[in-house]
Write a protein that holds these residues in place. Sequence first.
Motif, PDB file in Angstrom:
ATOM      1  N   ALA A 122       1.041  -1.002  -0.400  1.00  0.00           N
ATOM      2  CA  ALA A 122      -0.667  -0.092  -0.210  1.00  0.00           C
ATOM      3  C   ALA A 122       0.413   1.012  -0.178  1.00  0.00           C
ATOM      4  O   ALA A 122       0.304   1.792  -0.799  1.00  0.00           O
ATOM      5  CB  ALA A 122      -1.046   0.049   1.079  1.00  0.00           C
ATOM      6  N   ASN A 123       1.944   1.500   0.468  1.00  0.00           N
ATOM      7  CA  ASN A 123       3.410   2.013   0.794  1.00  0.00           C
ATOM      8  C   ASN A 123       3.068   2.799  -0.860  1.00  0.00           C
ATOM      9  O   ASN A 123       3.828   3.684  -1.327  1.00  0.00           O
ATOM     10  CB  ASN A 123       4.194   1.773   1.519  1.00  0.00           C
ATOM     11  CG  ASN A 123       5.041   3.424   1.945  1.00  0.00           C
ATOM     12  OD1 ASN A 123       6.187   3.291   2.663  1.00  0.00           O
ATOM     13  ND2 ASN A 123       4.463   4.535   1.604  1.00  0.00           N
ATOM     14  N   MET A 124       4.000   1.704  -0.777  1.00  0.00           N
ATOM     15  CA  MET A 124       4.671   1.577  -2.268  1.00  0.00           C
ATOM     16  C   MET A 124       3.439   2.124  -4.047  1.00  0.00           C
ATOM     17  O   MET A 124       3.981   3.374  -4.746  1.00  0.00           O
ATOM     18  CB  MET A 124       5.584   0.741  -3.053  1.00  0.00           C
ATOM     19  CG  MET A 124       6.302   0.294  -1.960  1.00  0.00           C
ATOM     20  SD  MET A 124       7.744   1.411  -2.020  1.00  0.00           S
ATOM     21  CE  MET A 124       7.020   2.751  -0.365  1.00  0.00           C
ATOM     22  N   LEU A 125       2.340   1.876  -3.338  1.00  0.00           N
ATOM     23  CA  LEU A 125       1.273   2.191  -4.362  1.00  0.00           C
ATOM     24  C   LEU A 125       1.159   3.859  -4.388  1.00  0.00           C
ATOM     25  O   LEU A 125       0.816   4.237  -5.121  1.00  0.00           O
ATOM     26  CB  LEU A 125       0.660   0.976  -4.305  1.00  0.00           C
ATOM     27  CG  LEU A 125       0.453   0.026  -4.835  1.00  0.00           C
ATOM     28  CD1 LEU A 125      -0.941  -0.793  -4.456  1.00  0.00           C
ATOM     29  CD2 LEU A 125       0.520   0.301  -6.374  1.00  0.00           C
ATOM     30  N   SER A 126       1.724   3.986  -3.197  1.00  0.00           N
ATOM     31  CA  SER A 126       0.660   5.622  -2.882  1.00  0.00           C
ATOM     32  C   SER A 126       1.738   6.214  -3.414  1.00  0.00           C
ATOM     33  O   SER A 126       1.317   7.084  -4.013  1.00  0.00           O
ATOM     34  CB  SER A 126       0.110   5.848  -1.335  1.00  0.00           C
ATOM     35  OG  SER A 126       0.579   6.588  -0.869  1.00  0.00           O
ATOM     36  N   ARG A 147      -6.173   1.776  -5.103  1.00  0.00           N
ATOM     37  CA  ARG A 147      -5.741   0.224  -5.006  1.00  0.00           C
ATOM     38  C   ARG A 147      -5.186   0.336  -3.517  1.00  0.00           C
ATOM     39  O   ARG A 147      -5.055  -0.287  -2.972  1.00  0.00           O
ATOM     40  CB  ARG A 147      -4.369   0.316  -6.163  1.00  0.00           C
ATOM     41  CG  ARG A 147      -5.073   0.019  -7.277  1.00  0.00           C
ATOM     42  CD  ARG A 147      -3.911   0.095  -8.896  1.00  0.00           C
ATOM     43  NE  ARG A 147      -3.320  -1.110  -8.514  1.00  0.00           N
ATOM     44  CZ  ARG A 147      -2.110  -0.859  -9.248  1.00  0.00           C
ATOM     45  NH1 ARG A 147      -1.466  -0.123  -9.974  1.00  0.00           N
ATOM     46  NH2 ARG A 147      -0.661  -2.158  -8.941  1.00  0.00           N
ATOM     47  N   ALA A 148      -4.642   1.791  -3.447  1.00  0.00           N
ATOM     48  CA  ALA A 148      -3.666   1.393  -2.414  1.00  0.00           C
ATOM     49  C   ALA A 148      -4.681   1.857  -1.165  1.00  0.00           C
ATOM     50  O   ALA A 148      -4.489   0.960  -0.411  1.00  0.00           O
ATOM     51  CB  ALA A 148      -2.659   2.775  -1.910  1.00  0.00           C
ATOM     52  N   LEU A 149      -5.194   2.327  -0.760  1.00  0.00           N
ATOM     53  CA  LEU A 149      -6.520   2.826  -0.544  1.00  0.00           C
ATOM     54  C   LEU A 149      -7.460   1.195   0.216  1.00  0.00           C
ATOM     55  O   LEU A 149      -7.863   0.861   0.482  1.00  0.00           O
ATOM     56  CB  LEU A 149      -7.358   3.520  -0.099  1.00  0.00           C
ATOM     57  CG  LEU A 149      -8.828   4.662   0.754  1.00  0.00           C
ATOM     58  CD1 LEU A 149      -7.491   5.053   1.354  1.00  0.00           C
ATOM     59  CD2 LEU A 149      -9.266   5.552  -0.273  1.00  0.00           C
ATOM     60  N   LYS A 150      -7.198   0.836  -0.864  1.00  0.00           N
ATOM     61  CA  LYS A 150      -8.157  -0.399  -0.826  1.00  0.00           C
ATOM     62  C   LYS A 150      -7.440  -1.852   0.181  1.00  0.00           C
ATOM     63  O   LYS A 150      -7.752  -2.243   0.736  1.00  0.00           O
ATOM     64  CB  LYS A 150      -8.542  -1.227  -1.664  1.00  0.00           C
ATOM     65  CG  LYS A 150      -8.754  -2.306  -1.545  1.00  0.00           C
ATOM     66  CD  LYS A 150      -9.374  -2.795  -3.494  1.00  0.00           C
ATOM     67  CE  LYS A 150      -9.713  -4.515  -3.175  1.00  0.00           C
ATOM     68  NZ  LYS A 150     -10.306  -5.411  -4.736  1.00  0.00           N
ATOM     69  N   ILE A 151      -6.220  -0.923  -0.147  1.00  0.00           N
ATOM     70  CA  ILE A 151      -5.696  -2.415   0.540  1.00  0.00           C
ATOM     71  C   ILE A 151      -5.105  -2.000   2.321  1.00  0.00           C
ATOM     72  O   ILE A 151      -5.044  -2.539   3.207  1.00  0.00           O
ATOM     73  CB  ILE A 151      -3.724  -3.182   0.201  1.00  0.00           C
ATOM     74  CG1 ILE A 151      -4.195  -3.633  -1.556  1.00  0.00           C
ATOM     75  CG2 ILE A 151      -2.782  -3.822   0.306  1.00  0.00           C
ATOM     76  CD1 ILE A 151      -2.977  -3.923  -2.195  1.00  0.00           C
ATOM     77  N   ALA A 152      -4.962  -0.584   1.843  1.00  0.00           N
ATOM     78  CA  ALA A 152      -4.789   0.016   3.662  1.00  0.00           C
ATOM     79  C   ALA A 152      -6.440  -0.055   4.386  1.00  0.00           C
ATOM     80  O   ALA A 152      -6.028  -0.403   5.591  1.00  0.00           O
ATOM     81  CB  ALA A 152      -4.514   1.612   3.495  1.00  0.00           C
TER      82      ALA A 152
END
Length: 650
Positions: A122-126, A147-152
């Motif tokens: 999530a960090n890297m997608l952000s 995509r990052a928010l969904k995982i976070a």
Amino acid sequence: MRLLSICLFCIAWFWVSIVQAQTREIDSLKNVVARLGDDSSKVNTLIALSSQYLSTDLQEAIRYGGEAVSLAEQISYKKGEAYGYKAIGLGNITQGNFPEAAVQFEHSLAVFEEIGLKVGIANMLSNLGVVYFNGGDDSKAIDYYLRALKIAEEVDDKLRIATLMNNIGGVYNNKPATELKALDYFLRAIPIFKEVDNMAGMATASMNAGEIHMKQKQYDSASIFFKTSLAFFDNSIDATFPMTYLGEIRGKQHDFKGAYAYHEQAIRLAEKLDAKLELGQSIIGMAKTQALEGRVLPAIDTYMRAKTIVEGIAARKEQKETYEGLADLYARHGDFRSAYQYVALLASVKDSLYNEDNTTKIQQALFNFELGKKEAEIDLLTKDRALQKATIQRQRIANFATGITLCLLLLLLIGFYNRHQFTQRTNKIIKSERDRSKELLLNILPAETARELETNGHAQARFYDNATVLFADFKGFTSIARSRKPQELVAELNEYFIAFDDIVERFKLEKIKTIGDAYMCAGGIPTPDDTHPRHAIQAGLAMQQYITAKNVERAAKGLDTWELRIGIHVGPIVAGVVGKKKYAYDIWGDTVNIASRMESSSESGRVNISSTLYMMVQDHYNCTYRGKIYAKNIGEVDMYFVESGKTQIA
């Protein structure tokens, strides 16, 4: 207001204490590094050092991140390797080097995915979303953020959730129509930052909220938000943003002395930290205030300084602001030709960056340009009328000169006619040569790259997060070459490569180059698509079918046969134009190296693919698992032979 001033003073005093503590922390970490052996603790300490240097010395931050990656790779510490790549990426993105930051974040993402650490993913997608946001590609940025928010949310990472809400609000803030939606995201992020005790996040979200209040001309509210965030950021790179905004507000309130003080402070800080994006933004803020004060020529000079910086780092939004400002100022100065030049440059910036205000300014600049031309024509017409009256008076005195004048005019017309004919012939030759050059360029480079090179004089390298690379090579070519005359060998090889070119074009791939008897092509570039893995395999099978048919013909004539090996891999690459005099479109990265190993580990008449590609196409092709095959410089790799297709490509 007095209570607020006291609070802000206390916050500033507290932050100075934090900065002093940060210096002590850096010295302490260096001492720890010197004492530790080569283990995971040393890797983590190097990463912590890199983080500490982010706000003071970007080169040191990048250097310590690189040391962390090297040591983590030596001791096979994957988590440390991923965070080391992240540290290098953060240093580069703060420096304004977006392409390199994207490459480092992609490396980090790949390692996090390998070890299954969702927080890191999530960090890297952000962070990749931030890269594309700063590069002006809002649609791609919002895709990464969501995509990052969904995982976070899946892992309940509150800090990442708050960060992503703030970042999503930043995208919405680019359009006036969605400013209130952006403000909603910022205000939702602030209490979450507070819950996890992340004061820097609160300061960032507060600053963004202040920006929206400023756009709505609520200057007092905006100033409170900006001063709050500035007190937390102190002398870190993030402090340049509230400084610049406070300068703009002072300018709008006609406190120009106070405005310039904030702008100069922001510029000095960005220069000290070598942060190019922030430096460009700070200089643009200075130019806006100069223009507001009516200092047209100094504002033009300041915008020109910003132009050099933001064009160098391809910061689209900042380019747009710079071109808008120059177009407006040149129009105000009466230099409509220069104004029109920057209107044209503004039109080349991505359509997603335009809004109604920009369109109005462009139309106004065009109107001023056309009005300037009309005024010049009227002035010229007035002068012509005065000249005609003077000519009539002179003709009354010197009628005898009429004949001579007519003769001179006739000679002049003949000269103009001959010159016109010569110009037409010359233009025809130039057009023919230009068309030939363009056709040659399109044969060497992809159409998109050729257009960029023709327009800008250079083509920027681009990162593709998913591309398929195919290598083909003739087995035993050295022995074949010995038994052939050079002319015969080249003629036969040319026949095969022409056939491969037709196959590559049929399956929408991009030919990269030939190296001796090796043929290289790629799919998914320069225009990304979703079908390139299957297209590449289909092309490889078609090449082998063509070789099989040719071998049947050669055997019937008593000629020896040629045997072809093919290897294919899929993954991230960097593509671009290299060379100064003889342009060449090429690709680089681990994906290219692995594809080459797939080919060298293949067998004659077969298409050998990596396990990564197999996972993407297993529903479309029958494949035979070969087991783990050793590949030079890579190690043992799962490989598959493609036997046949299950479905047709649409």
